[in-house]
Design a protein around this motif. Structure first.
Motif, PDB file in Angstrom:
ATOM      1  N   LEU A  51      88.851 -12.027 -13.247  1.00  0.00           N
ATOM      2  CA  LEU A  51      88.285 -13.333 -12.870  1.00  0.00           C
ATOM      3  C   LEU A  51      87.262 -13.114 -11.761  1.00  0.00           C
ATOM      4  O   LEU A  51      87.606 -12.605 -10.685  1.00  0.00           O
ATOM      5  CB  LEU A  51      89.380 -14.271 -12.367  1.00  0.00           C
ATOM      6  N   LEU A  52      86.009 -13.484 -12.020  1.00  0.00           N
ATOM      7  CA  LEU A  52      84.929 -13.206 -11.072  1.00  0.00           C
ATOM      8  C   LEU A  52      84.323 -14.500 -10.531  1.00  0.00           C
ATOM      9  O   LEU A  52      84.122 -15.462 -11.283  1.00  0.00           O
ATOM     10  CB  LEU A  52      83.837 -12.376 -11.761  1.00  0.00           C
ATOM     11  N   ASN A  53      84.023 -14.494  -9.225  1.00  0.00           N
ATOM     12  CA  ASN A  53      83.370 -15.642  -8.567  1.00  0.00           C
ATOM     13  C   ASN A  53      81.883 -15.367  -8.407  1.00  0.00           C
ATOM     14  O   ASN A  53      81.491 -14.260  -8.027  1.00  0.00           O
ATOM     15  CB  ASN A  53      83.940 -15.838  -7.149  1.00  0.00           C
ATOM     16  N   PHE A  54      81.057 -16.379  -8.639  1.00  0.00           N
ATOM     17  CA  PHE A  54      79.609 -16.260  -8.388  1.00  0.00           C
ATOM     18  C   PHE A  54      79.152 -17.507  -7.629  1.00  0.00           C
ATOM     19  O   PHE A  54      78.531 -18.405  -8.183  1.00  0.00           O
ATOM     20  CB  PHE A  54      78.845 -16.114  -9.714  1.00  0.00           C
ATOM     21  N   VAL A  55      79.525 -17.582  -6.350  1.00  0.00           N
ATOM     22  CA  VAL A  55      79.225 -18.766  -5.541  1.00  0.00           C
ATOM     23  C   VAL A  55      77.744 -18.796  -5.182  1.00  0.00           C
ATOM     24  O   VAL A  55      77.120 -19.848  -5.166  1.00  0.00           O
ATOM     25  CB  VAL A  55      80.104 -18.765  -4.265  1.00  0.00           C
ATOM     26  N   ILE A  56      77.163 -17.623  -4.903  1.00  0.00           N
ATOM     27  CA  ILE A  56      75.745 -17.563  -4.529  1.00  0.00           C
ATOM     28  C   ILE A  56      74.895 -17.765  -5.773  1.00  0.00           C
ATOM     29  O   ILE A  56      75.115 -17.091  -6.792  1.00  0.00           O
ATOM     30  CB  ILE A  56      75.400 -16.209  -3.883  1.00  0.00           C
ATOM     31  N   LEU A  57      73.945 -18.661  -5.687  1.00  0.00           N
ATOM     32  CA  LEU A  57      73.070 -18.914  -6.834  1.00  0.00           C
ATOM     33  C   LEU A  57      72.122 -17.741  -7.010  1.00  0.00           C
ATOM     34  O   LEU A  57      71.647 -17.154  -6.041  1.00  0.00           O
ATOM     35  CB  LEU A  57      72.258 -20.199  -6.606  1.00  0.00           C
ATOM     36  N   GLY A  58      71.854 -17.387  -8.250  1.00  0.00           N
ATOM     37  CA  GLY A  58      70.920 -16.295  -8.526  1.00  0.00           C
ATOM     38  C   GLY A  58      71.445 -15.396  -9.628  1.00  0.00           C
ATOM     39  O   GLY A  58      72.453 -15.694 -10.284  1.00  0.00           O
ATOM     40  N   THR A  59      70.770 -14.273  -9.847  1.00  0.00           N
ATOM     41  CA  THR A  59      71.159 -13.334 -10.903  1.00  0.00           C
ATOM     42  C   THR A  59      72.028 -12.228 -10.310  1.00  0.00           C
ATOM     43  O   THR A  59      71.651 -11.603  -9.311  1.00  0.00           O
ATOM     44  CB  THR A  59      69.905 -12.710 -11.550  1.00  0.00           C
ATOM     45  N   HIS A  60      73.192 -12.027 -10.918  1.00  0.00           N
ATOM     46  CA  HIS A  60      74.137 -10.993 -10.460  1.00  0.00           C
ATOM     47  C   HIS A  60      74.220  -9.903 -11.512  1.00  0.00           C
ATOM     48  O   HIS A  60      74.222 -10.180 -12.714  1.00  0.00           O
ATOM     49  CB  HIS A  60      75.533 -11.589 -10.256  1.00  0.00           C
ATOM     50  N   ASN A  61      74.348  -8.668 -11.038  1.00  0.00           N
ATOM     51  CA  ASN A  61      74.475  -7.509 -11.927  1.00  0.00           C
ATOM     52  C   ASN A  61      75.939  -7.052 -11.900  1.00  0.00           C
ATOM     53  O   ASN A  61      76.431  -6.616 -10.866  1.00  0.00           O
ATOM     54  CB  ASN A  61      73.539  -6.413 -11.395  1.00  0.00           C
ATOM     55  N   ILE A  62      76.643  -7.179 -13.036  1.00  0.00           N
ATOM     56  CA  ILE A  62      78.055  -6.766 -13.099  1.00  0.00           C
ATOM     57  C   ILE A  62      78.131  -5.376 -13.728  1.00  0.00           C
ATOM     58  O   ILE A  62      77.594  -5.148 -14.816  1.00  0.00           O
ATOM     59  CB  ILE A  62      78.897  -7.721 -13.966  1.00  0.00           C
ATOM     60  N   THR A  63      78.812  -4.464 -13.038  1.00  0.00           N
ATOM     61  CA  THR A  63      78.989  -3.098 -13.555  1.00  0.00           C
ATOM     62  C   THR A  63      80.473  -2.861 -13.819  1.00  0.00           C
ATOM     63  O   THR A  63      81.307  -3.076 -12.930  1.00  0.00           O
ATOM     64  CB  THR A  63      78.481  -2.068 -12.538  1.00  0.00           C
ATOM     65  N   VAL A  64      80.782  -2.421 -15.030  1.00  0.00           N
ATOM     66  CA  VAL A  64      82.165  -2.053 -15.382  1.00  0.00           C
ATOM     67  C   VAL A  64      82.185  -0.548 -15.613  1.00  0.00           C
ATOM     68  O   VAL A  64      81.485  -0.041 -16.487  1.00  0.00           O
ATOM     69  CB  VAL A  64      82.639  -2.776 -16.658  1.00  0.00           C
ATOM     70  N   GLU A  65      82.973   0.158 -14.793  1.00  0.00           N
ATOM     71  CA  GLU A  65      83.034   1.618 -14.925  1.00  0.00           C
ATOM     72  C   GLU A  65      84.468   2.032 -15.223  1.00  0.00           C
ATOM     73  O   GLU A  65      85.409   1.525 -14.610  1.00  0.00           O
ATOM     74  CB  GLU A  65      82.558   2.278 -13.623  1.00  0.00           C
ATOM     75  N   SER A  66      84.614   2.944 -16.180  1.00  0.00           N
ATOM     76  CA  SER A  66      85.973   3.390 -16.518  1.00  0.00           C
ATOM     77  C   SER A  66      86.148   4.848 -16.105  1.00  0.00           C
ATOM     78  O   SER A  66      85.216   5.642 -16.166  1.00  0.00           O
ATOM     79  CB  SER A  66      86.227   3.240 -18.019  1.00  0.00           C
ATOM     80  N   SER A  67      87.350   5.156 -15.639  1.00  0.00           N
ATOM     81  CA  SER A  67      87.728   6.552 -15.392  1.00  0.00           C
ATOM     82  C   SER A  67      89.142   6.713 -15.932  1.00  0.00           C
ATOM     83  O   SER A  67      89.843   5.715 -16.133  1.00  0.00           O
ATOM     84  CB  SER A  67      87.665   6.877 -13.902  1.00  0.00           C
ATOM     85  N   VAL A  68      89.547   7.944 -16.217  1.00  0.00           N
ATOM     86  CA  VAL A  68      90.872   8.132 -16.834  1.00  0.00           C
ATOM     87  C   VAL A  68      91.801   8.878 -15.880  1.00  0.00           C
ATOM     88  O   VAL A  68      91.352   9.640 -15.025  1.00  0.00           O
ATOM     89  CB  VAL A  68      90.786   8.881 -18.192  1.00  0.00           C
TER      90      VAL A  68
END
Length: 961
Positions: free
Chosen positions: A892-909
């Motif tokens: 669940l992600l919050n984006f209170v600041i108006l504008g464009t956000h870059n979401i990065t999902v990184e996986s490690s094992v």
């Protein structure tokens, strides 16, 4: 011809790559709707490959619902095809989202008047037991069908009952009495009883259920003494005990009793097979009496086949904790000698048996006893083991049959194990191997060469005197060009490289090259060159790569070979380094760097999208940076002569309060140099963490490079920057670990030597004197004089593991952002699939996957106004365990600041030892945070100076509801 080419392309998966998941599914759906039965069947059987290619739930759910429709309305042959597809794709079943709908469509066929259709439906339900374990309508149908008069339906019901019993405790408890009534009922035919009994192996969900099942099986064993009944009942007994764990000691006693007292060979064989299963699963539950009873049975049996089976159980136990219990808990163990134990008597008696298999198990038992039991009275067994191994070696090396080769493999494995545990036996073992090499068959020679190389890697036992024998054999072999001879050329060359790792003489090089020109193909030459690179014989490797450049079919291969040639040449330049000659050292390093830069350009050209050579490029770039850092360090040390500290340096040091200032500019340069080496060590650590699929030797090699960087940074600190606080305790224990290769042995000796030198200079003289700089330069030269080993992972990837991620919601176009209102949270679902190569889990297995989600504000839109600080960023981490190579979780992600956000999902094992590996991948999506309409309206009114109306104030109170 065109048709066959087309089918070949279809089978190879060509032409399908441009289809996305939906198009591929629509293509198969078209086949399912066809009026021709053949086309429908073809479409059905192509589904498993679709699941492999697109293993995500959204497609798998749609596909299984379509298959369920075919099952509902199709004929029995189509239903059978759907059943086979379901059984093949068992690991994808849990990805079905609409399980109820899927089951409803399949289950409707159970009410058919056709017993075959009902039977196929029961098998289908049984295959789906993992996703519907507690469906009462399925349970009821299975119970009903067990009473059917149609054999096909009853057998299907038995299959389904076994599968549901394994998954559902309720079903197992409910069906247990029904199964026992049918087994004990006189009306049930014997062949049906034989099929019903194995269901009882799944009755292990609680102690009382397992106990009642054991009692029933005990009654059956005594009531039905026929061979088939006893075999099936005993095997079910064993599987039930192995699952419930409580009754394993009782089961071992029961099996040993049947082995000793039952005269039937078939029953004895089954008892041996089950004992082997229990020996593998729970060796710690075997008491001394159990092993003793098995030894007595083996000593007394006249049949070789049974003796061999019993010995295989004992040889399995001899490699586990059970063997120590056997010797430690012996009555009067202090007074008896090793040879008076029955197990030892049996092994010695069998070592020279005329049956090869029995002899192999005999020597394996002796080897395991010698390796695991270090007591003094067991020492005489070493020689017995060596003599037995030598006898088997002579026997099997002359025979070309598959059985002899299998026995020879066991013998050679035992030799390597014995030498590893008892190094003083290595000389006699190696001499016997070399003596047999000349007269052995080619298949045996290859295996013997592998064994010699394995022993020589651990211990430097192959003296120069032995090289003559190997070279004579090499000349003999090179005269013919069969596949076995080619394999043998590679194996022999490996042994020669291992035995002469310091440097190859010109004579040896000439002989190897001559034989390769006479009788070998390019692939053999490449494999020999690869081995030379692994063993550090770069001169030989460079010449072989050079000769192969013109023999390859594609430019990628050309660039690959050219890069290897340049790397070998670069490493060859470093062999001419001499201590105390720093100017020539600088020129050697410069020459090596020149070749390395040519090589990395060539290596980059050799990479393709399917094979990006990321490890190779990373390793070589680090080597280049390490050489540059070494070169810079030597230059810095030389600067003490070229620009010594000025006359006022001491005054500057006193006024600034920094004592190092009296050394002049060299102190700052050394600080930079130390930071550079620490940075390199961190980068080597990152390379190590990203190499999940690498073999242990490659990882150890990367670790040694990292340790050499840390060693030099520590030496700079201890000698020059901070001699007072330098500690040598943490570095001194490195040499105690078991060394796996000659390269590692030489690197460790250099590390220890450098540490001793640094420790002897530390605090004796005030920094910086010429002694300090000479010590650092000599440390660099000593490290570079050890020829670099290019390990297996540089050339060959034996294990392949990758993770494929899918994010939802995801935009249609990767560049366009997902719109979210700033007063709402975004539920980001992350799904992933673990994909394996041909040998999954060869070196390490994935225990869990660690997912890290972070968001960064790229561009603001609108005016700034106050925002709670905790809502500014998103930084979350979750660990999920893959099941059947699939995992999913939500953030669940919050984006209170108006504008464009870059979401990065990184996986490690995380592997089974708890070590984290940064394997990737990294996926990025964009989110545009928009102001919600009501807040926007209120803000605009406030800007215009209007108070909000009564109605709007009411709305704010209830806006959340």
């Amino acid at each position: 011809m065109a048709a066959s080419a087309k089918s070949f392309l279809a089978d190879a998966g060509y032409g399908e790559q441009e289809l996305d998941a939906n198009s591929a599914l629509m293509e198969l759906d078209k086949g399912l709707r066809s009026g021709k039965l053949g086309e429908q069947c073809e479409a059905v059987v192509r589904f498993p490959r679709l699941f492999q290619k697109y293993p995500f739930p959204i497609l798998i759910n749609s596909a299984f619902l379509k298959l369920a429709d075919v099952f509902r309305v199709g004929n029995n042959f189509l239903r059978l095809c759907v059943l086979k597809v379901t059984q093949q794709s068992e690991k994808h079943l849990e990805k079905i989202l609409n399980v109820d709908e899927f089951v409803k469509r399949v289950f409707s066929v159970i009410h058919s008047n056709d017993p075959v259709a009902r039977a196929i439906t029961l098998r289908m339900l049984g295959s789906m037991a993992s996703i519907i374990p507690e469906r009462k309508n399925a349970h009821h149908s299975i119970r009903q069908s067990l009473d059917s008069h149609d054999n096909v339906e009853v057998e299907a019901a038995i299959f389904a009952a076994a599968n549901f019993s394994a998954q559902s405790k309720d079903f197992a408890v409910g069906i247990c009495n029904k199964i026992s009534e049918m087994i004990q009922g006189l009306a049930t035919p014997v062949d049906l009883k034989l099929k019903l009994i194995p269901i009882l192996q799944h009755m292990h969900h609680d102690a009382s259920l397992a106990s009642s099942s054991r009692q029933l099986l005990q009654q059956l064993v005594t009531s039905y003494p026929s061979t088939k009944m006893v075999i099936v009942t005993l095997h079910t007994f064993t599987l039930l005990a192995a699952s419930s764990l409580v009754d394993i000691p009782k089961q071992i006693q029961l099996l040993l009793q049947y082995l000793k007292n039952d005269p039937r060979k078939a029953v004895k064989r089954l008892a041996i097979q089950d004992l082997k299963l229990l020996a593998n699963k729970t060796p710690h539950t075997w008491s001394r009496e159990n092993i003793q009873a098995l030894c007595e049975s083996a000593l007394n049996t006249p049949y070789d086949s049974l003796k061999m089976g019993m010995l295989s159980v004992l040889s399995t136990l001899s490699g586990t904790i059970a063997i120590k219990q056997y010797f430690s808990s012996a009555p009067g163990a202090a007074t008896t000698t090793a040879r008076s134990f029955d197990l030892v008597k049996l092994a010695q008696e069998c070592c020279y048996h005329n049956n090869r298999g029995i002899a192999a198990h005999g020597v394996r038992i002796l080897t395991n006893i010698s390796a695991s039991c270090q007591e003094k009275d067991l020492l005489p067994l070493e020689q017995d083991a060596v003599f037995g191994l030598e006898a088997l070696l002579v026997l099997c090396s002359q025979d070309d049959s598959p059985g002899a080769q299998a026995t020879l493999k066991i013998t050679l494995t035992c030799m390597v194990k014995l030498v590893k545990c008892r190094p003083h036996l290595s000389q006699s073992v190696v001499e016997s191997l070399l003596a047999q090499l000349h007269s052995a068959q080619d298949n045996a020679r290859i295996l013997m060469c592998h064994c010699l190389a394995a022993i020589a890697m651990q211990l430097p036992v192959l003296a120069d005197g032995m090289l003559g024998d190997l070279m004579d054999l090499y000349k003999l072999i090179g005269q013919s060009a069969t596949d076995k001879k080619q394999e043998l050329l590679v194996s022999l060359a490996t042994v020669i490289f291992v035995s002469s790792q310091k440097a190859l003489s010109t004579e040896i090089k000439t002989v190897i090259k001559q034989q390769l020109e006479n009788a070998s193909n390019g692939w053999t030459a490449y494999r020999i060159a690869r081995q030379a690179s692994r063993m550090g014989n770069h001169d030989m490797a460079r010449e072989l790569y050079q000769s192969l450049l013109t023999q390859v079919a594609s430019e990628h291969f050309y660039f690959w070979l050219n890069s290897l040639k340049e790397f070998s040449h670069a490493e060859q330049c470093l062999t001419g380094l001499q201590e105390d000659n720093y100017s020539s050292a600088l020129s050697c390093i410069a020459e090596a760097l020149k070749s390395y830069h040519k090589g990395i350009a060539s290596l980059t050209a050799a990479s393709t999208p399917l094979n990006p050579l990321s490890f190779q490029c990373g390793f070589v770039k680090l080597r280049i940076d390490l050489l540059q850092a070494f070169s810079q360090l030597i230059c810095t040390c030389n600067s003490l002569k070229t620009s010594p500290p000025p006359a006022i340096a001491t005054t500057i040091a006193m006024t600034s309060g920094n004592d190092l200032q009296r050394c002049g500019r060299i102190s700052n340069q050394m600080k930079h140099s130390m930071e550079e080496f620490r940075n390199l060590a961190t980068r080597y650590g990152d390379l190590y963490q990203s190499s999940f699929d690498a073999d242990s030797a490659t990882l150890r090699n990367v670790e040694l490079q990292q340790q050499s960087c840390l060693l030099i940074s520590h030496a700079i600190e201890a000698l020059i920057l901070d001699p007072e606080s330098a500690s040598f305790q943490e570095y001194s224990s490195n040499g105690t670990a078991h060394v796996e290769s000659e390269y590692e042995r030489r690197m460790m000796s250099v590390f220890n030597h450098v540490l001793e030198e640094v420790e002897s200079l530390n605090r004796k003289y005030a920094p910086v004197s010429y002694l300090h700089t000479a010590c650092l330069c000599n440390a660099v030269i000593a490290l570079l004089k050890v020829p670099l080993s290019f390990q297996r992972y540089f050339f060959q990837k034996l294990q392949s593991t990758s993770i494929k991620l899918a994010l939802s919601p995801s935009p249609r176009n990767p560049a366009e952002p997902i719109a979210v209102q700033n007063n709402q949270q975004l539920a980001l679902k992350v799904e992933g699939v673990v994909q394996h190569g041909s040998k999954p889990g060869l070196f390490r297995k994935i225990q869990s996957v660690c997912l890290n989600v972070s968001s960064v504000l790229q561009s603001k839109s609108g005016q700034d106004y106050k925002i709670p600080i905790d809502n500014m960023t998103n930084e979350m981490e979750q660990r999920v365990e893959p099941h059947n190579d699939y995992f999913s979780t939500q953030f669940l992600l919050n984006f209170v600041i108006l504008g464009t956000h870059n979401i990065t999902v990184e996986s490690s094992v995380i592997d089974s030892n708890g070590i984290v590996w940064k394997t990737g991948p990294k996926t990025t999506i964009f989110v545009k945070s928009l102001e919600d309409p009501y807040s926007q309206q209120v803000r605009l009114q406030q800007q215009q100076g209007q108070p909000p109306s009564q109605q709007q104030q009411q709305r704010t109170a209830y806006s959340r509801f």
